[in-house]
Scaffold this active site. Structure first.
Site, short mmCIF file in Angstrom:
data_model
loop_
_atom_site.label_atom_id
_atom_site.label_comp_id
_atom_site.label_asym_id
_atom_site.label_seq_id
_atom_site.Cartn_x
_atom_site.Cartn_y
_atom_site.Cartn_z
N SER A 94 39.28 30.16 36.56
CA SER A 94 40.45 29.28 36.39
C SER A 94 40.11 27.80 36.52
O SER A 94 40.64 26.99 35.74
CB SER A 94 41.54 29.66 37.40
OG SER A 94 42.05 30.93 37.08
N LYS A 105 49.26 38.42 44.93
CA LYS A 105 50.27 38.36 43.86
C LYS A 105 51.62 38.95 44.28
O LYS A 105 52.65 38.53 43.78
CB LYS A 105 49.75 39.08 42.61
CG LYS A 105 48.71 38.30 41.84
CD LYS A 105 48.37 39.00 40.52
CE LYS A 105 47.37 38.20 39.72
NZ LYS A 105 47.10 38.80 38.40
N ASP A 159 51.00 36.50 33.33
CA ASP A 159 50.12 37.57 32.83
C ASP A 159 50.80 38.32 31.68
O ASP A 159 50.16 38.64 30.67
CB ASP A 159 49.79 38.58 33.94
CG ASP A 159 48.72 38.07 34.89
OD1 ASP A 159 47.93 37.18 34.49
OD2 ASP A 159 48.67 38.55 36.04
N GLY A 203 48.31 49.46 38.99
CA GLY A 203 48.39 48.34 39.92
C GLY A 203 49.20 47.20 39.32
O GLY A 203 50.03 47.41 38.42
N ASP A 235 49.94 60.01 41.43
CA ASP A 235 51.15 59.63 42.17
C ASP A 235 51.56 58.19 41.90
O ASP A 235 52.74 57.86 41.82
CB ASP A 235 50.92 59.78 43.69
CG ASP A 235 50.90 61.24 44.11
OD1 ASP A 235 51.13 62.09 43.23
OD2 ASP A 235 50.64 61.51 45.30
N1 LIG Z 1 42.60 39.46 31.47
C1 LIG Z 1 43.42 39.00 32.40
O1 LIG Z 1 43.95 37.88 32.30
C2 LIG Z 1 43.74 39.85 33.59
C3 LIG Z 1 44.88 39.60 34.37
C4 LIG Z 1 45.15 40.43 35.45
C5 LIG Z 1 44.29 41.48 35.76
N2 LIG Z 1 43.18 41.69 34.99
C6 LIG Z 1 42.26 42.79 35.28
O2 LIG Z 1 43.01 43.99 35.38
C7 LIG Z 1 42.36 44.89 36.27
C8 LIG Z 1 43.35 45.48 37.27
O3 LIG Z 1 43.86 44.45 38.09
P1 LIG Z 1 45.00 44.77 39.20
O4 LIG Z 1 45.37 43.46 39.78
O5 LIG Z 1 46.08 45.63 38.65
O6 LIG Z 1 44.17 45.63 40.25
P2 LIG Z 1 44.75 46.68 41.31
O7 LIG Z 1 46.15 46.38 41.67
O8 LIG Z 1 43.70 46.76 42.38
O9 LIG Z 1 44.76 48.09 40.51
C9 LIG Z 1 43.57 48.68 40.10
C10 LIG Z 1 43.90 49.89 39.21
O10 LIG Z 1 42.67 50.33 38.62
C11 LIG Z 1 42.47 51.72 38.92
N3 LIG Z 1 41.03 51.92 39.04
C12 LIG Z 1 40.16 51.23 39.82
N4 LIG Z 1 38.90 51.67 39.64
C13 LIG Z 1 38.97 52.68 38.73
C14 LIG Z 1 38.01 53.54 38.13
N5 LIG Z 1 36.72 53.46 38.45
N6 LIG Z 1 38.44 54.46 37.23
C15 LIG Z 1 39.74 54.55 36.90
N7 LIG Z 1 40.70 53.75 37.44
C16 LIG Z 1 40.33 52.84 38.34
C17 LIG Z 1 43.23 51.96 40.19
O11 LIG Z 1 43.52 53.33 40.28
P3 LIG Z 1 43.97 54.04 41.66
O12 LIG Z 1 45.45 53.89 41.76
O13 LIG Z 1 43.54 55.45 41.50
O14 LIG Z 1 43.23 53.33 42.77
C18 LIG Z 1 44.46 51.08 39.97
O15 LIG Z 1 45.40 51.73 39.16
C19 LIG Z 1 41.22 44.09 36.93
O16 LIG Z 1 40.02 44.41 36.26
C20 LIG Z 1 41.59 42.65 36.64
O17 LIG Z 1 40.45 41.80 36.54
C21 LIG Z 1 42.88 40.90 33.91
#
Ligand SMILES: NC(=O)c1ccc[n+]([C@@H]2O[C@H](COP(=O)([O-])OP(=O)(O)OC[C@H]3O[C@@H](n4cnc5c(N)ncnc54)[C@H](OP(=O)(O)O)[C@@H]3O)[C@@H](O)[C@H]2O)c1
Length: 290
Positions: free
Chosen positions: A28, A77, A113, A140, A165
């Site tokens: 950022s 967040k 987002d 998430g 779940d």
């Molecule tokens: N491009 C962009 O501007 C942008 C913006 C926001 C986020 N993102 C990206 O989006 C992703 C998620 O962010 P978040 O904030 O939602 O994270 P979060 O709240 O920690 O959620 C992570 C999610 O990923 C799943 N997960 C984690 N490791 C996994 C694996 N090895 N195999 C399958 N599922 C897996 C988790 O499943 P469980 O429920 O089973 O733990 C959960 O549903 C990150 O990579 C982040 O960098 C990108």
């Protein structure tokens, strides 16, 4: 189009921040510093490592004169919501804030987002046909933004998550908001892939892990012609999910476009300046730019 710094730099310094933990890896600062320069504003953007117990004090500091606002990233967040004066409709529906906007001592929470993703998908050529079906991987905060985005586009949404779940909870939370668009949790083998025109990876699978994928062993030929795989993950540039989709002839994009657009929208809310997305992409070294 020239993407150089603007020539008229305003005299009043303005500040914006990222609060996250960790914060050192964030892209950022690069983007917002480039935007300040392009807009000709005397602004300063700083990424601060703020642990959970320090968030309230950091957010209180945003009410100072000269502060435009802040971006929030993990783990803030959702917890930041309770510290703000008001929320935009997107932030309220998603239950997460990635941008705080300071106006005369009051703090508004927004979520850029979701509209950033909407714009990135349109840039990638996704056509928002009413009733099209979308698979969202993850449950998430990013998945909530993805579901909101897909619902805005009147798409039918399937949620698939490693922990079933959490997918059920997200679908139920969406239904609880009285949304008209159908959002269902499902399992890999129950999903009608031949009708899915868009897969959004909103899970962290593949993040800094080139051999990890949220869809191991998936047969991409199940998807209809013209389908798009959008991976919110942007490190590495080409994730395993993208590589496997492309090998099967399916178009795939990484999350850099979304990252650039969410920053553009935040900057626009802080300053009123809509700096072209190319400025942010160039700051991210996308498109061969240095
Ligand atoms: N491009 C962009 O501007 C942008 C913006 C926001 C986020 N993102 C990206 O989006 C992703 C998620 O962010 P978040 O904030 O939602 O994270 P979060 O709240 O920690 O959620 C992570 C999610 O990923 C799943 N997960 C984690 N490791 C996994 C694996 N090895 N195999 C399958 N599922 C897996 C988790 O499943 P469980 O429920 O089973 O733990 C959960 O549903 C990150 O990579 C982040 O960098 C990108």
């Amino acid at each position: 189009m020239s993407l150089d710094a603007g020539s008229n730099v305003s005299p009043d310094p303005q500040q914006a921040f990222l609060f996250a933990d960790p914060a050192g890896h964030s892209l950022s600062p690069r983007m917002h510093r480039a935007a300040f320069a392009y807009a000709g504003l005397n602004g300063h953007y700083e990424a601060r490592r703020v642990p959970a117990e320090g968030l309230a004090e950091a957010v209180a500091g945003l009410r100072r004169q000269g502060v435009l606002g802040a971006n929030l990233s993990l783990p803030h967040k959702e917890t930041v919501v309770a510290l703000l004066d008001d929320l935009s409709p997107a932030a309220r529906a998603i239950g997460a804030v990635n941008t705080v906007i300071h106006r005369q001592g009051r703090l508004l929470g927004d979520n850029t987002d979701a509209p950033g993703l909407l714009q990135a998908l349109s840039d990638a050529g996704y056509s928002w046909r009413k009733g099209a079906e979308v698979a969202v991987l993850g449950a998430g905060g990013a998945a909530r933004a993805a579901v909101y985005t897909a619902a805005l586009g009147r798409q039918r949404v399937w949620i698939l998550n490693r922990t079933r779940d959490r997918a059920d909870e997200l679908a139920a939370a969406w239904a609880g908001q009285g949304a008209e668009v159908e959002v269902r949790a499902t399992d890999l083998h129950d999903l009608p892939w031949s009708r899915v025109s868009l897969i959004i990876n909103a899970s962290s699978a593949g993040l800094n892990a080139p051999e990890e994928t949220p869809l191991p062993g998936f047969d991409f030929s199940l998807l209809p012609a013209g389908a798009l795989v959008y991976d919110m993950v942007y490190k590495p540039d080409e994730t395993r999910l993208m590589r496997e989709a492309r090998s099967a002839g399916v178009k795939a994009e990484n999350g850099l476009g979304m990252l650039a657009h969410q920053a553009r929208l935040a900057f626009c809310a802080w300053t009123g300046c809509d700096v072209p997305v190319e400025v942010y992409l160039q700051a991210l070294n996308v498109g061969g730019a240095t």
